[in-house]
Motif scaffolding. Structure first.
Motif, short mmCIF file in Angstrom:
data_model
loop_
_atom_site.label_atom_id
_atom_site.label_comp_id
_atom_site.label_asym_id
_atom_site.label_seq_id
_atom_site.Cartn_x
_atom_site.Cartn_y
_atom_site.Cartn_z
N SER A 76 -34.60 -78.14 39.37
CA SER A 76 -34.75 -79.14 40.43
C SER A 76 -33.43 -79.75 40.88
CB SER A 76 -35.68 -80.26 39.94
OG SER A 76 -35.12 -80.90 38.80
N ALA A 77 -32.32 -79.38 40.24
CA ALA A 77 -31.01 -79.95 40.61
C ALA A 77 -29.95 -78.85 40.50
CB ALA A 77 -30.66 -81.12 39.71
N THR A 78 -28.75 -79.19 41.00
CA THR A 78 -27.65 -78.21 41.03
C THR A 78 -26.62 -78.54 39.95
OG1 THR A 78 -27.94 -77.88 43.40
CG2 THR A 78 -25.84 -77.18 42.44
N SER A 79 -26.25 -77.51 39.18
CA SER A 79 -25.16 -77.63 38.19
C SER A 79 -23.89 -77.04 38.78
CB SER A 79 -25.52 -76.90 36.90
OG SER A 79 -26.60 -77.52 36.25
N ARG A 80 -22.76 -77.73 38.52
CA ARG A 80 -21.47 -77.29 39.06
C ARG A 80 -20.44 -77.21 37.91
NH1 ARG A 80 -21.59 -78.02 44.67
NH2 ARG A 80 -23.39 -79.24 45.37
N ILE A 81 -19.50 -76.24 38.02
CA ILE A 81 -18.45 -76.08 37.02
C ILE A 81 -17.18 -75.61 37.72
CG2 ILE A 81 -19.07 -73.68 36.48
CD1 ILE A 81 -18.37 -74.28 33.55
N ARG A 82 -16.01 -76.08 37.25
CA ARG A 82 -14.73 -75.69 37.82
C ARG A 82 -13.63 -75.81 36.76
NH1 ARG A 82 -13.14 -80.93 41.70
NH2 ARG A 82 -12.69 -82.37 39.96
N ARG A 83 -12.42 -75.30 37.11
CA ARG A 83 -11.24 -75.39 36.25
C ARG A 83 -11.54 -74.96 34.81
NH1 ARG A 83 -9.16 -81.19 38.73
NH2 ARG A 83 -8.66 -80.37 40.80
N ALA A 84 -12.11 -73.76 34.71
CA ALA A 84 -12.50 -73.23 33.40
C ALA A 84 -11.34 -72.43 32.80
CB ALA A 84 -13.73 -72.35 33.54
N ARG A 85 -11.16 -72.57 31.48
CA ARG A 85 -10.13 -71.84 30.75
C ARG A 85 -10.68 -71.30 29.44
NH1 ARG A 85 -8.23 -73.86 34.97
NH2 ARG A 85 -6.10 -74.64 35.23
N LEU A 86 -10.26 -70.08 29.09
CA LEU A 86 -10.52 -69.51 27.78
C LEU A 86 -9.19 -69.01 27.21
CD1 LEU A 86 -13.76 -67.36 28.36
CD2 LEU A 86 -13.58 -69.55 27.16
N GLU A 87 -8.97 -69.24 25.92
CA GLU A 87 -7.75 -68.76 25.28
C GLU A 87 -8.08 -68.33 23.86
OE1 GLU A 87 -4.87 -71.80 24.64
OE2 GLU A 87 -6.18 -72.98 23.35
N PHE A 88 -7.26 -67.37 23.35
CA PHE A 88 -7.41 -67.01 21.94
C PHE A 88 -6.05 -66.55 21.42
CE2 PHE A 88 -6.83 -62.59 22.47
CZ PHE A 88 -6.91 -61.97 21.22
N TRP A 89 -5.79 -66.78 20.12
CA TRP A 89 -4.59 -66.25 19.49
C TRP A 89 -4.80 -66.15 17.98
CZ3 TRP A 89 -2.88 -70.83 17.08
CH2 TRP A 89 -3.07 -72.01 17.78
N MET A 90 -4.05 -65.21 17.40
CA MET A 90 -4.22 -64.91 15.98
C MET A 90 -3.64 -66.03 15.11
SD MET A 90 -2.75 -61.72 13.71
CE MET A 90 -4.17 -60.66 13.94
N ILE A 91 -4.36 -66.31 14.01
CA ILE A 91 -3.84 -67.21 12.98
C ILE A 91 -3.28 -66.39 11.83
CG2 ILE A 91 -4.46 -68.99 11.30
CD1 ILE A 91 -6.51 -69.99 13.31
N THR A 92 -4.06 -65.43 11.33
CA THR A 92 -3.56 -64.56 10.27
C THR A 92 -4.44 -63.33 10.18
OG1 THR A 92 -2.99 -64.39 7.93
CG2 THR A 92 -4.92 -65.68 8.46
N LYS A 93 -3.84 -62.21 9.78
CA LYS A 93 -4.62 -61.01 9.51
C LYS A 93 -5.42 -61.20 8.23
CE LYS A 93 -1.45 -57.69 11.65
NZ LYS A 93 -0.58 -56.53 11.40
N SER A 94 -6.51 -60.46 8.14
CA SER A 94 -7.32 -60.56 6.93
C SER A 94 -6.70 -59.73 5.82
CB SER A 94 -8.73 -60.05 7.22
OG SER A 94 -8.69 -58.72 7.68
#
Length: 402
Positions: free
Chosen positions: A384-402
């Motif tokens: 019944s209403a509108t959802s809005r989203i903007r300025r989205a970011r995703l990031e990933f980086w390694m901490i340590t190998k297993s």
């Protein structure tokens, strides 16, 4: 500190003045060698007075400053000629000096004598040209190198050369001698000539006689060009102990900030050092544009797929701004891994339908080796209403190998 006033303190031979609680250092007089001995390294200062000790830096810098041109060279010739050559040995005058390094050699103008100033191994090249000035008798002449090491001049063995002089106007001939000789400081070198057979008058030819002496060791030259690569290769490249497909290779080139150093580990193996795991694998994706939906089922806003990565622990971060044009129900969002594992999920009801709200966070997750996909999705609690989203970011980086 002990202080002695108006009296001396005496030590007998080999008695020590000891410093430190653990006998760290000592000073004593060695009676047998007549030497003052100190048992440890002494730290000095750049000398101002005669009794000051000198630091290694000072000594090294003085050697560098005073070393001068490391190449010794002397080159001179008889520019005038005309000296009569008799049956006794005649010195060759060296009237014109082309080059001389006075750190290594001494020579007086017009003299036949060259004085060596530094002990070393030298290359000597001597040349003498005789000519018949009068007469038609076939005549022989010879030359030699002589050295005075303090006991008078004597021939250097193996330095005799013979010239055959045919007749007047056709009588020039040249003898040349080259040798490598160890010389001491203050040794003296000359070249000599004499008439051996025949009755014609001989003389030195102008510019026909010369003496060249130079050291066998000069300054280090510039690095030469790399040679052409050899044919074939026996270099096997391995990653974590496993041979890389395509080995062996003819060229291995390691570049990038992750490579700390490459060096020889043993006679047939090199070692490549890579920087620590932390941050060595990373990536991100951004979507600034505004996206909308009236669905109550998740729709995708942003996706990031990793390259093939090693197994280990990684940090995954997210951020976005959201808005919903009602205060009666919720805006929804989630972050998923490989469409199966939910890392983050929210349901939030806005206080103001006209305001944007910031949401951000991160998680530490374990990822298996290979490629993985992160998806940021959004929707509404109802249609019944509108959802809005903007300025989205995703990031990933390694901490340590297993």
């Amino acid at each position: 500190m002990a202080k002695f006033s108006q009296k001396d303190i005496y030590f007998k031979d080999n008695d020590m003045a000891v410093f430190g609680t653990d006998h760290d250092s000592a000073i004593f007089w060695d009676g047998a060698a007549d030497e003052l001995c100190i048992t440890t390294t002494v730290s000095g200062v750049d000398p101002i007075y005669d009794y000051h000790l000198a630091t290694k830096y000072y000594v090294d810098s003085q050697i560098l400053t005073t070393s001068g041109d490391p190449t010794g060279y002397f080159d001179a010739y008889d520019s005038s000629g005309g000296t009569t050559v008799g049956t006794s040995w005649t010195d060759i005058p060296l009237g014109t000096v082309r080059k001389i390094n006075t750190e290594f050699f001494s020579h007086s103008s017009g003299s036949s004598e060259v004085i060596i100033k530094k002990t070393g191994t030298y290359i000597i090249i001597a040349r003498v040209t005789t000519t018949i000035t009068t007469g038609t008798s076939r005549t022989d002449s010879s030359m030699r190198v002589v050295k005075d090491d303090g006991a008078g001049y004597a021939a250097v063995p193996g330095t005799t050369a013979v010239m055959y002089n045919r007749t007047n106007n056709l009588g020039e001939n040249t003898g040349t001698v080259a040798l490598v000789l160890d010389l001491e400081a203050n040794d003296r070198i000359k070249i000599q000539t004499k008439r051996d057979n025949g009755s014609s008058t001989l003389a030195l030819l102008a510019e026909g006689s010369s003496l060249t002496i130079f050291t066998t060791k000069g300054p280090k030259g510039d690095r030469g060009e790399d040679g052409a690569p050899g044919s074939g290769s026996s270099i096997t490249l391995k990653y974590e102990g496993t041979t890389v497909s395509g080995s062996p290779f003819s060229i291995l080139n390691f570049t990038g900030t992750a490579v700390q150093k490459v060096e020889q580990e043993s006679s047939n193996q090199a070692e490549i050092y890579i920087e620590p795991d932390f941050g060595s694998w990373y990536g991100w994706n951004i979507s600034d544009a505004e996206s909308t939906t009236n669905s109550n089922s998740y729709v995708n806003k942003l996706t990031y797929t990793t390259p093939n990565i090693p197994a280990g622990y990684y940090r995954v971060g997210y951020q976005f701004e959201w808005r919903r044009n009602t205060t009666g129900n919720d805006f929804k969002a989630r972050l998923q891994l490989d469409s199966t594992t939910t890392i983050m999920e929210i349901n939030e009801e806005p206080k103001d339908p006209n305001s944007w709200y910031l949401r951000h966070g991160f998680d530490i997750i374990y990822l298996t080796a290979g490629s993985h996909t992160f998806t940021l999705d959004f929707c509404g609690e109802t249609t019944s209403a509108t959802s809005r989203i903007r300025r989205a970011r995703l990031e990933f980086w390694m901490i340590t190998k297993s």
